[in-house]
Design a protein around this motif. Structure first.
Motif, PDB file in Angstrom:
ATOM      1  N   VAL A 194       0.844  -1.203   0.000  1.00 38.69           N
ATOM      2  CA  VAL A 194       0.000   0.000   0.000  1.00 38.69           C
ATOM      3  C   VAL A 194       0.877   1.250   0.000  1.00 38.69           C
ATOM      4  O   VAL A 194       0.594   2.230  -0.696  1.00 38.69           O
ATOM      5  CB  VAL A 194      -0.951  -0.006   1.208  1.00 38.69           C
ATOM      6  CG1 VAL A 194      -1.671   1.335   1.338  1.00 38.69           C
ATOM      7  CG2 VAL A 194      -1.949  -1.140   1.077  1.00 38.69           C
ATOM      8  N   PHE A 195       1.973   1.202   0.753  1.00 36.44           N
ATOM      9  CA  PHE A 195       2.871   2.349   0.816  1.00 36.44           C
ATOM     10  C   PHE A 195       3.538   2.586  -0.539  1.00 36.44           C
ATOM     11  O   PHE A 195       3.716   3.732  -0.967  1.00 36.44           O
ATOM     12  CB  PHE A 195       3.924   2.120   1.899  1.00 36.44           C
ATOM     13  CG  PHE A 195       4.827   3.299   2.132  1.00 36.44           C
ATOM     14  CD1 PHE A 195       4.315   4.542   2.494  1.00 36.44           C
ATOM     15  CD2 PHE A 195       6.206   3.165   1.997  1.00 36.44           C
ATOM     16  CE1 PHE A 195       5.148   5.623   2.715  1.00 36.44           C
ATOM     17  CE2 PHE A 195       7.047   4.244   2.224  1.00 36.44           C
ATOM     18  CZ  PHE A 195       6.525   5.474   2.579  1.00 36.44           C
ATOM     19  N   ALA A 196       3.903   1.523  -1.231  1.00 39.01           N
ATOM     20  CA  ALA A 196       4.519   1.658  -2.556  1.00 39.01           C
ATOM     21  C   ALA A 196       3.549   2.324  -3.542  1.00 39.01           C
ATOM     22  O   ALA A 196       3.944   3.183  -4.341  1.00 39.01           O
ATOM     23  CB  ALA A 196       4.955   0.293  -3.079  1.00 39.01           C
ATOM     24  N   GLU A 197       2.270   1.948  -3.464  1.00 40.36           N
ATOM     25  CA  GLU A 197       1.269   2.576  -4.331  1.00 40.36           C
ATOM     26  C   GLU A 197       1.085   4.048  -3.972  1.00 40.36           C
ATOM     27  O   GLU A 197       0.919   4.910  -4.838  1.00 40.36           O
ATOM     28  CB  GLU A 197      -0.066   1.833  -4.200  1.00 40.36           C
ATOM     29  CG  GLU A 197      -0.033   0.413  -4.739  1.00 40.36           C
ATOM     30  CD  GLU A 197      -1.337  -0.315  -4.496  1.00 40.36           C
ATOM     31  OE1 GLU A 197      -2.263   0.300  -3.900  1.00 40.36           O
ATOM     32  OE2 GLU A 197      -1.439  -1.498  -4.886  1.00 40.36           O
ATOM     33  N   PHE A 198       1.104   4.341  -2.676  1.00 38.41           N
ATOM     34  CA  PHE A 198       0.988   5.712  -2.179  1.00 38.41           C
ATOM     35  C   PHE A 198       2.117   6.580  -2.732  1.00 38.41           C
ATOM     36  O   PHE A 198       1.893   7.682  -3.243  1.00 38.41           O
ATOM     37  CB  PHE A 198       1.017   5.656  -0.655  1.00 38.41           C
ATOM     38  CG  PHE A 198       1.130   6.986   0.032  1.00 38.41           C
ATOM     39  CD1 PHE A 198       0.023   7.810   0.172  1.00 38.41           C
ATOM     40  CD2 PHE A 198       2.341   7.411   0.560  1.00 38.41           C
ATOM     41  CE1 PHE A 198       0.116   9.032   0.825  1.00 38.41           C
ATOM     42  CE2 PHE A 198       2.450   8.625   1.213  1.00 38.41           C
ATOM     43  CZ  PHE A 198       1.341   9.437   1.347  1.00 38.41           C
ATOM     44  N   ILE A 199       3.348   6.075  -2.649  1.00 37.98           N
ATOM     45  CA  ILE A 199       4.510   6.820  -3.156  1.00 37.98           C
ATOM     46  C   ILE A 199       4.381   7.055  -4.655  1.00 37.98           C
ATOM     47  O   ILE A 199       4.640   8.153  -5.157  1.00 37.98           O
ATOM     48  CB  ILE A 199       5.807   6.057  -2.837  1.00 37.98           C
ATOM     49  CG1 ILE A 199       6.102   6.116  -1.343  1.00 37.98           C
ATOM     50  CG2 ILE A 199       6.987   6.636  -3.627  1.00 37.98           C
ATOM     51  CD1 ILE A 199       7.282   5.262  -0.928  1.00 37.98           C
ATOM     52  N   ALA A 200       3.983   6.041  -5.378  1.00 34.31           N
ATOM     53  CA  ALA A 200       3.860   6.169  -6.838  1.00 34.31           C
ATOM     54  C   ALA A 200       2.844   7.246  -7.202  1.00 34.31           C
ATOM     55  O   ALA A 200       3.073   8.036  -8.126  1.00 34.31           O
ATOM     56  CB  ALA A 200       3.463   4.821  -7.445  1.00 34.31           C
ATOM     57  N   ARG A 201       1.715   7.294  -6.508  1.00 34.86           N
ATOM     58  CA  ARG A 201       0.708   8.316  -6.784  1.00 34.86           C
ATOM     59  C   ARG A 201       1.253   9.715  -6.495  1.00 34.86           C
ATOM     60  O   ARG A 201       1.062  10.646  -7.278  1.00 34.86           O
ATOM     61  CB  ARG A 201      -0.546   8.071  -5.940  1.00 34.86           C
ATOM     62  CG  ARG A 201      -1.401   6.909  -6.379  1.00 34.86           C
ATOM     63  CD  ARG A 201      -2.790   6.966  -5.752  1.00 34.86           C
ATOM     64  NE  ARG A 201      -2.763   7.007  -4.295  1.00 34.86           N
ATOM     65  CZ  ARG A 201      -2.725   5.920  -3.528  1.00 34.86           C
ATOM     66  NH1 ARG A 201      -2.697   4.721  -4.077  1.00 34.86           N
ATOM     67  NH2 ARG A 201      -2.722   6.043  -2.204  1.00 34.86           N
TER      68      ARG A 201
END
Length: 379
Positions: A194-201
């Motif tokens: 979830v954190f990786a997706e957050f960073i990408a956004r």
């Protein structure tokens, strides 16, 4: 009827010296400064008399308006609580930060900050406030909706300062991921995926929005003669961008190179007073004292602790060689006032506003014993 006020037996902090003497105020303005106790008046018993503090960047109002996640307090009540605390800290001019643009860190809906600005101005008209309140718009340029929020203030004369900031990972304040992980992953309890997706956004938003939004807002500010601040500059490239955008204040540079380049370019380098008091940055960046020692610190801001704005200059004068108390106090009075074009305050000099603070300090934390705004006692 002429309103006259006199102070005697004071240690008066001027721009480059401290003199023992008296000050005369008439109709809200300083009219005379005399060495020695040559006139009758209020006996300050040897306490310091300093200019009212000028606060350019405080998030403190936001804490009163939204004291818990999802909680909204009555705006007028929040403003009055905030005002009482800043005034009792010796702050007679405060730029209330209003957040423009909602990002993954939350934020406010469109219209909330416009409503807060209207409430501030109504409170000023109704005589509810001790300090003089102006507006600082904190523009999160990576946010998709920052221009919409900013447009709500396109004709507001209370807006005197705008900062351009990008809190995306890998940018400025968060050049390394250690602090970003602490701020966003650990505090929110996010899984690695979830954190990786957050960073990408966040990074995609920054790549898409930051440059065009920064340029658009800077253009409006230039047309309206609003002072522009950069935020968390870390590299010489960031400083070059700030120069191109007409920036006058470099808020919280995160490296010595960026601070030095900003100072040499004529910008006022602003750091947090809590950083001075604590001796370090809460986010692991450069210490404000280090910049003071190297002569590239110009302005202090209370940021999130109002009393720190009164406390920090005494810490600098005590602990940093080559920084006198008048020089340190100028960082919270004359220089911030000058940086935003408020040339009627920030110094004890004939013809200027009688924004004054009586300060008692033997050692440790100073005490603001009395505060006057334009010659009227407010605390």
């Amino acid at each position: 009827m002429t309103a006259e006020l006199a102070f005697t037996n004071a240690r008066i902090v001027l721009e480059d010296s401290i003199v023992s003497g008296s000050v005369l105020v008439r109709d809200g303005k300083i009219v005379d400064i005399s060495e020695g106790n040559v006139r009758t008046g209020e006996d300050l018993e040897g306490d310091y008399l300093i200019p009212g503090l000028v606060e350019l960047h405080t998030d403190h109002l936001e804490q009163h308006y939204s004291p818990r996640p999802g909680v909204r307090w009555n705006m007028t009540a929040a403003i009055q609580a905030h005002d009482a605390q800043v005034a009792s800290s010796g702050i007679t001019t405060v730029f209330d930060c209003l957040r423009m643009g909602a990002d993954e860190d939350g934020g406010f809906e469109r219209g909330e900050m416009r409503g807060m600005a209207d409430a501030i101005q109504a409170a000023e008209r109704e005589g509810r406030l001790r300090s003089n309140h102006l507006i600082h718009l904190r523009c999160e340029v990576s946010a998709d909706n920052v221009l919409e929020h900013f447009s709500d203030f396109e004709t507001d004369p209370f807006v005197r300062l705008v900062s351009l900031m990008d809190h995306a990972p890998g940018q400025r304040q968060f050049q390394t991921m250690d602090q970003y992980i602490f701020y966003y992953q650990k505090k929110r309890g996010l899984s690695d995926d979830v954190f990786a997706e957050f960073i990408a956004r966040r990074q995609a938003e920054s790549a898409r929005n930051s440059t065009p939004h920064r340029l658009a807002i800077a253009k409006v500010c230039s047309e309206r003669s609003i002072t522009v601040a950069s935020h968390d500059d870390a590299t010489l490239s960031h400083v070059g961008e700030a120069i191109e955008n007409g920036v006058k204040i470099a808020e919280f540079p995160t490296s010595f190179d960026a601070a030095k380049a900003s100072h040499e370019a004529g910008m006022s380098v602003l750091m947090g007073a809590p950083n001075v008091v604590r001796g370090k940055s809460h986010s692991g960046n450069i210490a404000a004292r280090d910049l003071a020692e190297k002569g590239v610190l110009d302005v202090l801001s209370s940021d999130y602790v109002p009393l720190s704005l009164l406390y920090a200059p005494f810490v600098l004068a005590d602990e940093v060689e080559g920084v006198s108390l008048p020089q340190a106090l100028a960082m919270v009075t004359a220089t911030p006032a000058k940086s935003v074009g408020l040339n009627d305050r920030g110094r004890i000099a004939p013809g200027l506003r009688a924004d004054l603070v009586r300060v008692h300090r033997q050692e440790g934390v100073p005490v603001a014993r009395a505060i006057w705004r334009e010659g009227r006692r407010v605390a």
